[in-house]
Design a protein around this motif. Structure first.
Motif, PDB file in Angstrom:
ATOM      1  N   ARG A 128       0.829  -1.206   0.000  1.00 40.61           N
ATOM      2  CA  ARG A 128       0.000   0.000   0.000  1.00 40.61           C
ATOM      3  C   ARG A 128       0.867   1.261   0.000  1.00 40.61           C
ATOM      4  NH1 ARG A 128      -5.113  -1.414   4.022  1.00 40.61           N
ATOM      5  NH2 ARG A 128      -5.534  -3.494   3.128  1.00 40.61           N
ATOM      6  N   PRO A 129       1.010   1.900  -1.148  1.00 39.95           N
ATOM      7  CA  PRO A 129       1.745   3.162  -1.192  1.00 39.95           C
ATOM      8  C   PRO A 129       0.852   4.288  -0.672  1.00 39.95           C
ATOM      9  CG  PRO A 129       0.878   2.665  -3.357  1.00 39.95           C
ATOM     10  CD  PRO A 129       0.508   1.497  -2.477  1.00 39.95           C
ATOM     11  N   GLU A 130       1.418   5.145   0.146  1.00 40.98           N
ATOM     12  CA  GLU A 130       0.632   6.247   0.692  1.00 40.98           C
ATOM     13  C   GLU A 130       1.369   7.558   0.446  1.00 40.98           C
ATOM     14  OE1 GLU A 130      -0.654   5.487   4.680  1.00 40.98           O
ATOM     15  OE2 GLU A 130      -1.330   3.445   4.198  1.00 40.98           O
ATOM     16  N   THR A 131       0.600   8.575   0.052  1.00 39.58           N
ATOM     17  CA  THR A 131       1.186   9.874  -0.282  1.00 39.58           C
ATOM     18  C   THR A 131       0.527  10.977   0.541  1.00 39.58           C
ATOM     19  OG1 THR A 131      -0.405  10.068  -2.093  1.00 39.58           O
ATOM     20  CG2 THR A 131       1.778   9.217  -2.642  1.00 39.58           C
ATOM     21  N   PRO A 132       0.909  11.084   1.815  1.00 36.98           N
ATOM     22  CA  PRO A 132       0.308  12.123   2.654  1.00 36.98           C
ATOM     23  C   PRO A 132       0.634  13.532   2.176  1.00 36.98           C
ATOM     24  CG  PRO A 132       2.176  11.104   3.755  1.00 36.98           C
ATOM     25  CD  PRO A 132       1.904  10.280   2.546  1.00 36.98           C
ATOM     26  N   ILE A 133       1.703  13.655   1.363  1.00 35.51           N
ATOM     27  CA  ILE A 133       2.051  14.944   0.762  1.00 35.51           C
ATOM     28  C   ILE A 133       1.915  14.771  -0.751  1.00 35.51           C
ATOM     29  CG2 ILE A 133       3.824  16.726   0.492  1.00 35.51           C
ATOM     30  CD1 ILE A 133       5.042  15.758   3.127  1.00 35.51           C
ATOM     31  N   PRO A 134       0.799  15.203  -1.332  1.00 36.33           N
ATOM     32  CA  PRO A 134       0.561  14.919  -2.754  1.00 36.33           C
ATOM     33  C   PRO A 134       1.281  15.858  -3.703  1.00 36.33           C
ATOM     34  CG  PRO A 134      -1.292  16.103  -1.833  1.00 36.33           C
ATOM     35  CD  PRO A 134      -0.356  15.848  -0.687  1.00 36.33           C
ATOM     36  N   ASP A 135       2.002  16.855  -3.180  1.00 37.39           N
ATOM     37  CA  ASP A 135       2.706  17.820  -4.013  1.00 37.39           C
ATOM     38  C   ASP A 135       4.208  17.547  -3.992  1.00 37.39           C
ATOM     39  OD1 ASP A 135       0.234  19.240  -4.382  1.00 37.39           O
ATOM     40  OD2 ASP A 135       0.517  20.054  -2.357  1.00 37.39           O
ATOM     41  N   TRP A 136       4.935  18.239  -4.874  1.00 37.99           N
ATOM     42  CA  TRP A 136       6.391  18.143  -4.840  1.00 37.99           C
ATOM     43  C   TRP A 136       6.903  18.659  -3.504  1.00 37.99           C
ATOM     44  CZ3 TRP A 136       8.636  15.267  -8.299  1.00 37.99           C
ATOM     45  CH2 TRP A 136       8.093  15.149  -9.581  1.00 37.99           C
ATOM     46  N   VAL A 162      18.694  13.105   3.115  1.00 29.04           N
ATOM     47  CA  VAL A 162      17.724  12.419   3.977  1.00 29.04           C
ATOM     48  C   VAL A 162      17.307  13.316   5.137  1.00 29.04           C
ATOM     49  CG1 VAL A 162      17.341  10.446   5.491  1.00 29.04           C
ATOM     50  CG2 VAL A 162      18.536  10.121   3.333  1.00 29.04           C
ATOM     51  N   GLN A 163      18.262  14.017   5.714  1.00 24.67           N
ATOM     52  CA  GLN A 163      17.928  14.942   6.795  1.00 24.67           C
ATOM     53  C   GLN A 163      16.980  16.033   6.318  1.00 24.67           C
ATOM     54  OE1 GLN A 163      21.930  16.046   7.865  1.00 24.67           O
ATOM     55  NE2 GLN A 163      21.969  14.677   9.644  1.00 24.67           N
ATOM     56  N   ASP A 164      17.198  16.546   5.123  1.00 21.19           N
ATOM     57  CA  ASP A 164      16.326  17.593   4.587  1.00 21.19           C
ATOM     58  C   ASP A 164      14.936  17.051   4.258  1.00 21.19           C
ATOM     59  OD1 ASP A 164      18.317  19.468   4.869  1.00 21.19           O
ATOM     60  OD2 ASP A 164      18.936  19.445   2.751  1.00 21.19           O
ATOM     61  N   ILE A 165      14.873  15.817   3.764  1.00 21.53           N
ATOM     62  CA  ILE A 165      13.572  15.204   3.496  1.00 21.53           C
ATOM     63  C   ILE A 165      12.786  15.048   4.799  1.00 21.53           C
ATOM     64  CG2 ILE A 165      12.433  13.056   2.800  1.00 21.53           C
ATOM     65  CD1 ILE A 165      14.601  12.771   0.641  1.00 21.53           C
ATOM     66  N   VAL A 166      13.459  14.561   5.827  1.00 21.24           N
ATOM     67  CA  VAL A 166      12.804  14.384   7.121  1.00 21.24           C
ATOM     68  C   VAL A 166      12.309  15.721   7.654  1.00 21.24           C
ATOM     69  CG1 VAL A 166      13.212  13.827   9.551  1.00 21.24           C
ATOM     70  CG2 VAL A 166      14.011  12.261   7.758  1.00 21.24           C
ATOM     71  N   ALA A 167      13.162  16.743   7.596  1.00 21.28           N
ATOM     72  CA  ALA A 167      12.774  18.055   8.120  1.00 21.28           C
ATOM     73  C   ALA A 167      11.586  18.629   7.354  1.00 21.28           C
ATOM     74  CB  ALA A 167      13.961  19.013   8.047  1.00 21.28           C
ATOM     75  N   ALA A 168      11.582  18.450   6.033  1.00 21.99           N
ATOM     76  CA  ALA A 168      10.504  19.004   5.219  1.00 21.99           C
ATOM     77  C   ALA A 168       9.193  18.241   5.384  1.00 21.99           C
ATOM     78  CB  ALA A 168      10.927  19.013   3.752  1.00 21.99           C
ATOM     79  N   ALA A 169       9.282  16.927   5.564  1.00 25.38           N
ATOM     80  CA  ALA A 169       8.077  16.098   5.612  1.00 25.38           C
ATOM     81  C   ALA A 169       7.515  15.917   7.010  1.00 25.38           C
ATOM     82  CB  ALA A 169       8.371  14.725   5.005  1.00 25.38           C
ATOM     83  N   ASP A 170       8.347  16.011   8.030  1.00 19.44           N
ATOM     84  CA  ASP A 170       7.940  15.642   9.382  1.00 19.44           C
ATOM     85  C   ASP A 170       6.697  16.374   9.883  1.00 19.44           C
ATOM     86  OD1 ASP A 170       8.284  13.984  11.588  1.00 19.44           O
ATOM     87  OD2 ASP A 170       9.299  15.556  12.724  1.00 19.44           O
TER      88      ASP A 170
END
Length: 426
Positions: A128-136, A162-170
């Protein structure tokens, strides 16, 4: 330490051999730990499907082997049965902005990846792929500044990314809710996949960035568009993700520095472009998709008769024979036909291959034996290792290993397409 996955397209082998040799010395294939607050689970099912009769076939490698083909798969990889949730993020950069809606990138891979795993697992894996952030998800640095190359993940560039992805998505993602992470990078970041395949899966690093109290130690990155130059991308381009996710479930790379010459297109962990291809029966057992009754461990001396049912066909029947040669290696025998994920098989028949649990990922842990060596094969799909496309043995043909006293002879086919084989041990 991090384990990485990187693939070499046949026509680029010469240019990349030196680079691959260096990176393999650092680390080769992918592993993972679940991205949940729960304790790590074992790979595949709760327990490998086996009986007392399978003991001799549970080959295993030494403790230093990277991503061994041995059984059972060690703890630390994502479950490969039941429901798994894949956090899927679409990422872009100031110097490589996403073109069009981010969900268009998502649709390059789904629902095809779900369907591929559903078919291959006979419905045992609910992906099950999930996209809680549907935008770029825009990164705070340019792509160029990360210095992403074909090196080991968690090098400084990957660590920053990876650190930037975590910070942006968290703020919008609870990382504890997911089993692993897919990062679909905007395809205009980095070189064309025809020049350099940057796609990589990594895990197993105790120093991985932490989000919501869990380490983000398991992620598949897909860059560019994985086209093989044939114009078939809309139909086959998604298969880079099942390959990368295969590492998440504990499967090694089957290609070598010479490309897919050891296995060809008989497993997506070898080649994920060109002709459609499934997983080997050994991998399906390893992932918990075959029952104990569907796997026969051939240990008796003399000749024993078996009936193989097509590997791709759901339902009962023997799907895999294994002839152990030692506690590290043995021969696997299965029936591959033109159905399921194997729809592009051009020569159906009995596939024979050797599995060596003591060989690292990317170093040739599996070798398919060619029933028609030097024939050039029977497929004309671009960039596929064609020589092995006609590898299966058919009625009246046999595989022999005189030194080990092993013989596999194809006796005939019944009305339902099942094949009778005789297996001899000296």
């Amino acid at each position: 330490m991090p384990w990485t996955s990187r693939r070499i397209r046949p026509r680029r082998v010469a240019a990349l051999v030196s680079v691959t040799a260096l990176t393999l010395a650092v680390s080769t294939s992918a592993g993972s730990g679940p991205l949940t607050a729960k304790a790590p689970t074992a790979a595949g099912p709760v327990a490998l499907a086996r009986s007392d009769s399978h003991g001799a076939c549970l080959i295993n490698g030494g403790p230093t082997v990277q991503m061994s083909e041995g059984l059972p798969t060690p703890n630390g990889y994502s479950r490969s049965t039941g429901t798994v949730r894949a956090l899927t993020l679409m990422v872009d950069f100031s110097d490589a902005p996403g073109s069009g809606p981010a969900l268009s990138r998502f649709r390059e891979f789904f629902p095809q990846t779900q369907e591929w795993f559903r078919t291959s697992s006979y419905g045992r894996l609910d992906y099950r792929p999930e996209t809680p952030i549907p935008d770029w998800l825009r990164m705070p640095r340019s792509f160029r500044s990360y210095g992403i190359e074909r090196g080991a993940p968690f090098d400084p560039g990957y660590r920053r990314l990876v650190q930037d992805i975590v910070a942006a998505a968290d703020p919008r993602v609870d990382f504890r809710a997911y089993d692993f992470l897919n990062v679909l990078v905007t395809p205009n970041a980095g070189p064309s996949a025809l020049d350099t395949v940057l796609s990589v899966t990594f895990a197993g690093n105790t120093d991985a960035p932490v989000a919501d109290g869990v380490p983000v130690a398991n992620a598949s990155f897909v860059y560019s568009r994985q086209d093989d130059g044939s114009g078939s991308y809309p139909q086959t381009g998604y298969r880079v993700l099942p390959h990368e996710n295969g590492h998440v479930f504990g499967l090694p790379d089957l290609y070598t520095q010479a490309g897919g010459g050891a296995v060809g297109h008989w497993d997506i962990m070898s080649e994920d472009w060109g002709a459609d291809n499934d997983l080997l029966g050994w991998h399906k057992w390893k992932l918990g998709w075959l029952d104990a009754a569907q796997v026969d461990c051939v240990t008796e001396r003399g000749t024993t008769q078996y009936t193989l049912t097509p590997l791709a066909r759901p339902g009962l029947g023997t799907k895999l024979l294994f002839v152990p040669l030692s506690r590290r290696t043995g021969y696997a025998v299965e029936l591959r036909t033109h159905e399921g994920n194997d729809e592009s098989v051009c020569r159906p028949g009995v596939l024979v291959y050797r599995v060596d649990a003591n060989v690292d990922t990317g170093r040739g842990p599996v070798r398919v034996y060619d029933s028609h060596p030097d024939s050039g094969g029977c497929t004309r799909s671009p960039n596929v290792h064609a020589e092995l496309s006609d590898a299966p043995f058919t009625t009246g043909e046999e595989f022999r290993d005189p030194r080990r006293g092993v013989r596999v002879r194809v006796e005939g086919v019944d009305e339902e397409g099942n094949v009778r084989v005789g297996v001899t041990r000296g």
